[in-house]
Design a protein around this motif. Structure first.
Motif, PDB file in Angstrom:
ATOM      1  N   ALA A 249       0.858  -1.158   0.025  1.00  0.00           N
ATOM      2  CA  ALA A 249       0.119  -0.237   0.069  1.00  0.00           C
ATOM      3  C   ALA A 249       0.893   1.254   0.081  1.00  0.00           C
ATOM      4  O   ALA A 249       0.451   2.379  -0.742  1.00  0.00           O
ATOM      5  CB  ALA A 249      -0.697  -0.068   1.492  1.00  0.00           C
ATOM      6  N   LEU A 250       1.824   1.187   0.908  1.00  0.00           N
ATOM      7  CA  LEU A 250       2.907   2.369   0.571  1.00  0.00           C
ATOM      8  C   LEU A 250       3.455   2.750  -0.723  1.00  0.00           C
ATOM      9  O   LEU A 250       3.744   3.742  -1.196  1.00  0.00           O
ATOM     10  CB  LEU A 250       3.925   2.235   1.814  1.00  0.00           C
ATOM     11  CG  LEU A 250       3.524   2.201   3.243  1.00  0.00           C
ATOM     12  CD1 LEU A 250       4.785   1.730   4.146  1.00  0.00           C
ATOM     13  CD2 LEU A 250       3.039   3.606   3.717  1.00  0.00           C
TER      14      LEU A 250
ATOM     15  N   THR B 295       8.548  10.352   2.712  1.00  0.00           N
ATOM     16  CA  THR B 295       7.954  10.869   1.378  1.00  0.00           C
ATOM     17  C   THR B 295       8.034  12.310   1.376  1.00  0.00           C
ATOM     18  O   THR B 295       8.188  13.022   2.353  1.00  0.00           O
ATOM     19  CB  THR B 295       6.397  10.387   1.325  1.00  0.00           C
ATOM     20  OG1 THR B 295       5.737  11.013   0.283  1.00  0.00           O
ATOM     21  CG2 THR B 295       5.671  11.040   2.829  1.00  0.00           C
TER      22      THR B 295
ATOM     23  N   ALA C 188      -3.575  11.018   3.527  1.00  0.00           N
ATOM     24  CA  ALA C 188      -3.974   9.886   2.632  1.00  0.00           C
ATOM     25  C   ALA C 188      -3.147   8.622   2.587  1.00  0.00           C
ATOM     26  O   ALA C 188      -3.517   7.257   2.375  1.00  0.00           O
ATOM     27  CB  ALA C 188      -4.253  10.263   0.952  1.00  0.00           C
ATOM     28  N   LEU C 189      -1.736   8.852   2.600  1.00  0.00           N
ATOM     29  CA  LEU C 189      -0.929   7.711   2.822  1.00  0.00           C
ATOM     30  C   LEU C 189      -0.906   6.910   4.066  1.00  0.00           C
ATOM     31  O   LEU C 189      -1.025   5.694   4.164  1.00  0.00           O
ATOM     32  CB  LEU C 189       0.746   8.407   2.723  1.00  0.00           C
ATOM     33  CG  LEU C 189       1.683   7.488   2.995  1.00  0.00           C
ATOM     34  CD1 LEU C 189       2.075   6.287   1.969  1.00  0.00           C
ATOM     35  CD2 LEU C 189       3.209   8.141   3.192  1.00  0.00           C
TER      36      LEU C 189
ATOM     37  N   ASP D  12       5.878  13.921  -0.501  1.00  0.00           N
ATOM     38  CA  ASP D  12       4.259  14.432  -0.966  1.00  0.00           C
ATOM     39  C   ASP D  12       3.635  14.776   0.511  1.00  0.00           C
ATOM     40  O   ASP D  12       2.771  14.073   1.212  1.00  0.00           O
ATOM     41  CB  ASP D  12       3.749  13.208  -1.604  1.00  0.00           C
ATOM     42  CG  ASP D  12       2.445  13.857  -1.891  1.00  0.00           C
ATOM     43  OD1 ASP D  12       1.799  14.946  -1.917  1.00  0.00           O
ATOM     44  OD2 ASP D  12       1.496  12.737  -2.406  1.00  0.00           O
TER      45      ASP D  12
ATOM     46  N   ASP E  97      -3.596   6.791   5.688  1.00  0.00           N
ATOM     47  CA  ASP E  97      -4.893   6.144   5.664  1.00  0.00           C
ATOM     48  C   ASP E  97      -4.671   4.727   4.815  1.00  0.00           C
ATOM     49  O   ASP E  97      -5.289   3.665   5.205  1.00  0.00           O
ATOM     50  CB  ASP E  97      -6.076   6.985   5.105  1.00  0.00           C
ATOM     51  CG  ASP E  97      -7.512   6.107   4.898  1.00  0.00           C
ATOM     52  OD1 ASP E  97      -8.003   5.835   5.951  1.00  0.00           O
ATOM     53  OD2 ASP E  97      -7.993   5.922   3.734  1.00  0.00           O
ATOM     54  N   ALA E  98      -4.013   4.871   3.810  1.00  0.00           N
ATOM     55  CA  ALA E  98      -3.703   3.623   2.958  1.00  0.00           C
ATOM     56  C   ALA E  98      -3.093   2.454   3.645  1.00  0.00           C
ATOM     57  O   ALA E  98      -3.494   1.363   3.522  1.00  0.00           O
ATOM     58  CB  ALA E  98      -3.188   4.063   1.698  1.00  0.00           C
TER      59      ALA E  98
ATOM     60  N   SER F  77       2.220   1.720  -3.402  1.00  0.00           N
ATOM     61  CA  SER F  77       1.045   2.315  -4.432  1.00  0.00           C
ATOM     62  C   SER F  77       0.623   3.491  -4.156  1.00  0.00           C
ATOM     63  O   SER F  77       0.433   4.408  -5.060  1.00  0.00           O
ATOM     64  CB  SER F  77      -0.270   1.353  -4.066  1.00  0.00           C
ATOM     65  OG  SER F  77       0.119  -0.093  -4.554  1.00  0.00           O
ATOM     66  N   ALA F  78       1.008   3.981  -2.847  1.00  0.00           N
ATOM     67  CA  ALA F  78       0.865   5.566  -2.617  1.00  0.00           C
ATOM     68  C   ALA F  78       1.926   6.298  -3.128  1.00  0.00           C
ATOM     69  O   ALA F  78       1.824   7.655  -2.981  1.00  0.00           O
ATOM     70  CB  ALA F  78       0.390   5.734  -1.025  1.00  0.00           C
TER      71      ALA F  78
ATOM     72  N   GLY G 260      -0.321  14.786   0.319  1.00  0.00           N
ATOM     73  CA  GLY G 260      -1.019  13.363   0.671  1.00  0.00           C
ATOM     74  C   GLY G 260      -0.397  12.556   1.836  1.00  0.00           C
ATOM     75  O   GLY G 260      -0.785  11.382   1.644  1.00  0.00           O
TER      76      GLY G 260
END
Length: 250
Positions: free
Chosen positions: A87-88, A133, A141-142, A135, A144-145, A90-91, A138
């Motif tokens: 997930a990380l 990161t 959202a990271l 970003d 949360d993912a 993909s983010a 974001g």
């Protein structure tokens, strides 16, 4: 005549004997090591700081699992952490910026009352990864993912600069300037002339890292919305100690 010569010889012998007993006259000598006397100085400490917007966030996400055996706890933990890492990625977090920082498997106990005896309940496996990161918008959202993928603890979020060297150099320059202002004020108050720098030393500190820390239960994380994260600003500080020579009274 013979008697006079004998007296003179005896006097010379007595003087020679006395000369060996008397201390030699003191003679001023240069220091054995050749060092000059330490000059008159004043020592001043200065501090400087600069503020910068963060450029990098480091997130620590953990997975904690428990099972009756150490193997079962480890296998379940590995499965869930693999999903978190995926997930990380993909983010948008590159593989090279994801690092395992903790991996443990420990026995878990219950305590019987009133005896206070501990009873083995099973084993707890724990795995924590750190993801870096750039970003920052974001970041919520990271997190949360990672939570939705199976992470059940957020160890913290720290902020930093990608390359803090330039900011540290600027802060150090301000620290030296601050030390000079203080030294000039001291010299003026004492009525002496501020001379050249005799010694200088720097004590630099990296930017403090404001961080968000949260340890919450898995059920709370799964139900929560993406957490808001405000990076704020970083204050980069540096300290310098400078020794100046001082001249004669004005």
């Amino acid at each position: 005549m013979t008697r006079t010569r004998t007296a003179r010889a005896g006097a010379r012998a007595l003087l020679a004997a006395l000369a060996t007993l008397l201390p030699a006259p003191a003679v001023a000598q240069a220091p054995a090591n050749g060092d000059e006397p330490r000059p008159n100085t004043i020592t001043v400490a200065g501090e400087g700081s600069v503020r910068r917007a963060p450029e990098l966030a480091r997130v620590r996400v953990g997975v904690t699992t428990e099972a009756r055996t150490a193997r079962a706890a480890s296998e379940e933990n590995a499965r869930r952490m693999a999903a978190v890492v995926a997930a990380l990625r993909s983010a948008g977090v590159p593989e090279e910026r994801i690092q395992t920082v903790q991996l443990t498997v420990e026995p878990a106990y219950d305590y019987e009352q009133p005896q206070g005896r501990q009873v083995l309940r099973g084993f707890t496996a724990r795995n924590v990864v750190e993801a870096a990161t750039t970003d920052l918008e974001g970041l919520g959202a990271l997190l949360d993912a990672a939570i939705q993928a199976g992470g059940n603890t957020i160890e913290g979020v720290t902020f930093d600069l990608e390359d803090p060297a330039a900011a540290q150099a600027e802060a150090l320059g301000r620290a030296v300037a601050d030390a000079r202002r203080k030294a000039e004020a001291l010299a003026a108050a004492a009525g002496v002339e501020l001379g050249p720098v005799h010694e200088i030393a720097a004590v630099q500190a990296g930017p403090p890292q404001p961080w968000l820390s949260a340890r919450v239960a898995a059920m709370d994380l799964q139900a929560a919305a993406p957490p808001p994260v405000n990076p704020g600003e970083l204050t980069i500080t540096a300290n310098a100690q400078v020794v100046w020579r001082i001249g004669v009274d004005r």
